[in-house]
Scaffold this motif. Structure first.
Motif, PDB file in Angstrom:
ATOM      1  N   ASP A 193       0.922  -1.223  -0.141  1.00 54.79           N
ATOM      2  CA  ASP A 193       0.121  -0.087   0.104  1.00 54.79           C
ATOM      3  C   ASP A 193       0.929   1.325  -0.233  1.00 54.79           C
ATOM      4  N   ARG A 251       4.069  -1.769  -8.742  1.00 57.33           N
ATOM      5  CA  ARG A 251       2.998  -1.953  -9.467  1.00 57.33           C
ATOM      6  C   ARG A 251       3.334  -3.348 -10.259  1.00 57.33           C
ATOM      7  N   GLY A 299      -4.515  -2.726 -12.097  1.00 56.43           N
ATOM      8  CA  GLY A 299      -5.533  -1.820 -12.113  1.00 56.43           C
ATOM      9  C   GLY A 299      -5.147  -0.656 -11.120  1.00 56.43           C
ATOM     10  N   GLU A 300      -6.125   0.233 -10.748  1.00 54.16           N
ATOM     11  CA  GLU A 300      -5.703   1.276  -9.969  1.00 54.16           C
ATOM     12  C   GLU A 300      -5.397   1.103  -8.611  1.00 54.16           C
ATOM     13  N   ARG A 301      -4.724   1.747  -8.144  1.00 54.90           N
ATOM     14  CA  ARG A 301      -4.008   1.384  -6.827  1.00 54.90           C
ATOM     15  C   ARG A 301      -5.022   1.204  -5.586  1.00 54.90           C
ATOM     16  N   ASP A 302      -6.294   1.857  -5.400  1.00 61.85           N
ATOM     17  CA  ASP A 302      -7.178   1.628  -4.519  1.00 61.85           C
ATOM     18  C   ASP A 302      -7.754   0.307  -4.754  1.00 61.85           C
ATOM     19  N   ALA A 303      -7.553  -0.456  -5.880  1.00 63.14           N
ATOM     20  CA  ALA A 303      -8.484  -1.711  -5.992  1.00 63.14           C
ATOM     21  C   ALA A 303      -7.567  -2.728  -6.208  1.00 63.14           C
ATOM     22  N   TRP A 304      -6.130  -2.486  -5.677  1.00 63.75           N
ATOM     23  CA  TRP A 304      -5.004  -3.487  -5.787  1.00 63.75           C
ATOM     24  C   TRP A 304      -5.816  -4.681  -4.659  1.00 63.75           C
ATOM     25  N   GLY A 318      -8.549  -5.819  -3.424  1.00 63.17           N
ATOM     26  CA  GLY A 318      -9.652  -6.350  -3.891  1.00 63.17           C
ATOM     27  C   GLY A 318      -9.211  -7.533  -5.012  1.00 63.17           C
ATOM     28  N   TRP A 319      -8.312  -7.056  -5.955  1.00 63.01           N
ATOM     29  CA  TRP A 319      -7.964  -7.645  -7.081  1.00 63.01           C
ATOM     30  C   TRP A 319      -7.026  -9.094  -6.845  1.00 63.01           C
ATOM     31  N   ARG A 338      -6.974 -10.375  -3.574  1.00 62.57           N
ATOM     32  CA  ARG A 338      -7.739 -11.181  -3.060  1.00 62.57           C
ATOM     33  C   ARG A 338      -8.658 -12.015  -3.970  1.00 62.57           C
ATOM     34  N   GLU A 339      -9.346 -11.478  -5.015  1.00 60.41           N
ATOM     35  CA  GLU A 339      -9.997 -12.336  -5.902  1.00 60.41           C
ATOM     36  C   GLU A 339      -8.941 -13.246  -6.644  1.00 60.41           C
TER      37      GLU A 339
END
Length: 247
Positions: free
Chosen positions: A22, A38, A72-77, A79-80, A82-83
């Motif tokens: 983060d 990234r 994707g965007e840093r704020d979505a890392w 969740g991405w 975890r998925e």
């Protein structure tokens, strides 16, 4: 580790990786030269999904280029990531289905162990880059070292990476002595390296530390000269092993 323990550990390490990563996307990762955060995040999410595809179909898939992964965007890392971990866990299932691996056909749990090891070590890389702590339990460190040694001592290892043929020897021994669990005795035989778990024995060179610090040594995240590691005997033999196992 049991299949459920492997799954839980992957979830935990993926979450810890996301926390450690983060930071700004362009933050350099010193332990992965040429990479920024990234790239590291993209690699983990891509690797989880790639191995899930193999575990789900049983068939090989071209090795993806981590530098092309788009997290994707840093704020979505988070969740991405975890998925991707959940996709792999679901694809592996009970771990018994026989699937393709670099080392021949093996039960699908192979990919859960492989990605757990990769995620655990890269979680340390993210933490090193962002100045966060990256401790791991002795049981997990022991699992990751054992998994790595199983791969390095596989007869198929030189076919996967030609440089690993250099791990052959004339009987030289390396002992990784853990202060909080079983250790590992590596023998560099003419036909290839082998290893056994042991609570203590003599060797040409011995590295003594906690299981966690032996993991960082084994994965070359700390050097043998680190104050947490005590090396006795022929240090050059340990240096040679570490140099040959760089990935």
């Amino acid at each position: 580790m049991h299949i459920d323990q492997l799954a839980d550990a992957l979830r935990e390490q993926t979450a810890a990786f996301a926390d450690a990563a983060d930071a700004e996307a362009g933050t350099p990762v010193p332990s992965c030269p040429g990479w920024v955060l990234r790239n590291l995040v993209g690699h983990i999410g891509q690797a989880h999904r790639w191995s899930a595809g193999i575990a789900g179909t049983g068939q090989p898939s071209p090795l993806p280029d981590p530098l092309t992964a788009d997290p994707g965007e840093r704020d979505a890392w988070a969740g991405w990531l975890r998925e991707g971990a959940e996709e792999l866990i679901a694809a592996v299932g009970d771990g018994t289905r026989v699937v393709w691996t670099f080392f021949g056909e093996r039960p699908s749990r192979f990919w859960l162990r492989r990605m757990l090891a990769d995620t655990t070590i890269h979680r340390a890389d993210a933490a090193i880059a962002t100045g966060r702590a990256h401790g791991v339990p002795a049981t997990l460190a022991t699992e990751v070292i054992t998994e790595g040694l199983e791969l390095l001592t596989s007869p198929a290892a030189p076919q996967v990476r030609a440089a690993l043929a250099g791990l052959r020897g004339t009987g030289e021994t390396i002992l990784l002595r853990s202060t909080d669990g079983p250790g590992w005795l590596i023998t560099r035989a003419p036909t290839g390296p082998t290893f056994t778990t042991t609570d203590g024995t003599a060797a040409d060179v011995t590295a003594t530390a906690s299981a966690q610090d032996l993991l960082w040594l084994f994965s070359r995240r700390v050097p043998p000269t680190d104050p947490r590691i005590t090396v006795t005997g022929d240090a050059a033999g340990l240096d040679d092993w570490l140099a040959l196992t760089v990935f």
